[in-house]
Scaffold this active site. Structure first.
Site, PDB file in Angstrom:
ATOM      1  N   SER A  42      -2.228  -1.134   7.950  1.00 26.57           N
ATOM      2  CA  SER A  42      -2.126  -2.287   6.665  1.00 26.57           C
ATOM      3  C   SER A  42      -0.580  -2.082   5.922  1.00 26.57           C
ATOM      4  O   SER A  42      -0.541  -3.107   5.595  1.00 26.57           O
ATOM      5  CB  SER A  42      -2.775  -1.818   5.404  1.00 26.57           C
ATOM      6  N   LYS A 119       2.329   2.575   0.859  1.00 22.57           N
ATOM      7  CA  LYS A 119       2.067   1.347   0.823  1.00 22.57           C
ATOM      8  C   LYS A 119       3.596   0.561  -0.452  1.00 22.57           C
ATOM      9  O   LYS A 119       4.508   1.427  -0.580  1.00 22.57           O
ATOM     10  CB  LYS A 119       0.853   0.742  -0.442  1.00 22.57           C
TER      11      LYS A 119
END
Length: 278
Positions: A42, A119
């Site tokens: 990701s 993230k």
């Protein structure tokens, strides 16, 4: 021949040594640096599957989430950070804390599952964010974008989970070259980083997200392959992340392996050792 007393004393000393070592390691991991192994794609290309890094836990201060979770599936051990430090949970504050900056790559605790995620921080408290045609808009203004060629990788299983990458040039057979469009995104404040695009999908066009006070909005750099704050928590996403759930900032990759195991030395990525995270 050693006496039973001597043997018993040796066993006790060995146990004490192990306990002391675990306590020291626990204090170090709680207060200073926590190891983190990248399990998914990701955050490509900033972080690749198999990157191993230490998370700086001093930079944002401390909360209940600073306590380590201890999960050893082989022996059924599952001690959550909330079990250890839950007594200080619930006020959404931090001790000796400083606020993260937009653009930081952050490890945080999922607000529902307690799983550690990594993230990029793109939305601060009070911000309004929206995706329009794949472009991130912050407070009504599109972020800077510049085309920067392609990101390529082999179509093969990656990491311990053995997942195949997603490709913009599908279909790609196993062993083929998987491609994604790369752009350089510049956030308000000047932080620039690469983002990847696979194709048009629902997360490229969204409603407006209004980040609540005391919360943050995170996205993966591999924009079309990231379960992040764009997706509500109740359907498998991250949603808004409370301040107290931050664990630390990823500053530097220490080691990287492209194989299914870090023991496969022929898959080590020597060019990523001690590489700074931007």
């Amino acid at each position: 021949m050693a006496s039973k007393t001597t043997t018993g004393s040796s066993i006790v000393e060995t146990i004490k040594t192990i306990v002391y070592a675990l306590l020291i390691a626990g204090v170090f991991r709680t207060l200073f640096f926590q190891p983190f192994w990248i399990p998914s794609g990701s955050m490509k290309e900033t972080l690749l599957v198999g990157d191993f890094l230490f998370v700086n836990k001093m930079v944002y201060g401390y909360s209940y989430a600073s306590c380590p979770s201890i999960r050893l599936g082989l022996i059924g051990l599952n001690i959550d950070a909330e079990d250890l430090c839950g007594v200080v949970d619930g006020d959404n504050t931090r001790f000796l804390g400083s606020l993260p900056e937009r653009g930081d790559v952050v490890v945080f605790r999922h607000p529902v599952t307690g799983t550690d995620y990594i993230k990029r921080l793109v939305g601060l408290p009070g911000d309004k964010l929206q995706m329009k045609d794949g472009v991130l808009n912050i407070n009504g203004t599109a972020v800077g974008l510049m085309d920067d060629g392609e990101f390529t990788e082999a179509m093969e299983r990656q990491g311990p989970q053995g997942n195949f990458p997603r490709c913009e040039n599908n279909p790609v057979g196993q062993g083929g070259l998987c491609k994604k469009s790369r752009q350089i995104e510049t956030l308000p404040g000047g932080t620039s980083h690469a983002i990847l695009n696979i194709g048009n999908q629902g997360s490229d066009n969204t409603g407006v997200y209004h980040v609540p006070e005391g919360h943050f909005f995170f996205m993966g750099d591999n924009r079309d392959n990231s379960a992040d704050s764009r997706v509500p928590q109740q359907v498998g996403g991250v949603g808004y992340v409370p301040l107290e759930n931050l664990i630390g900032r990823a500053d530097r990759i220490m080691f990287s392996s492209a194989g299914r195991s870090m023991l496969f030395f022929w898959t080590w990525r020597g060019d990523r050792f001690f590489k700074a995270v931007h």
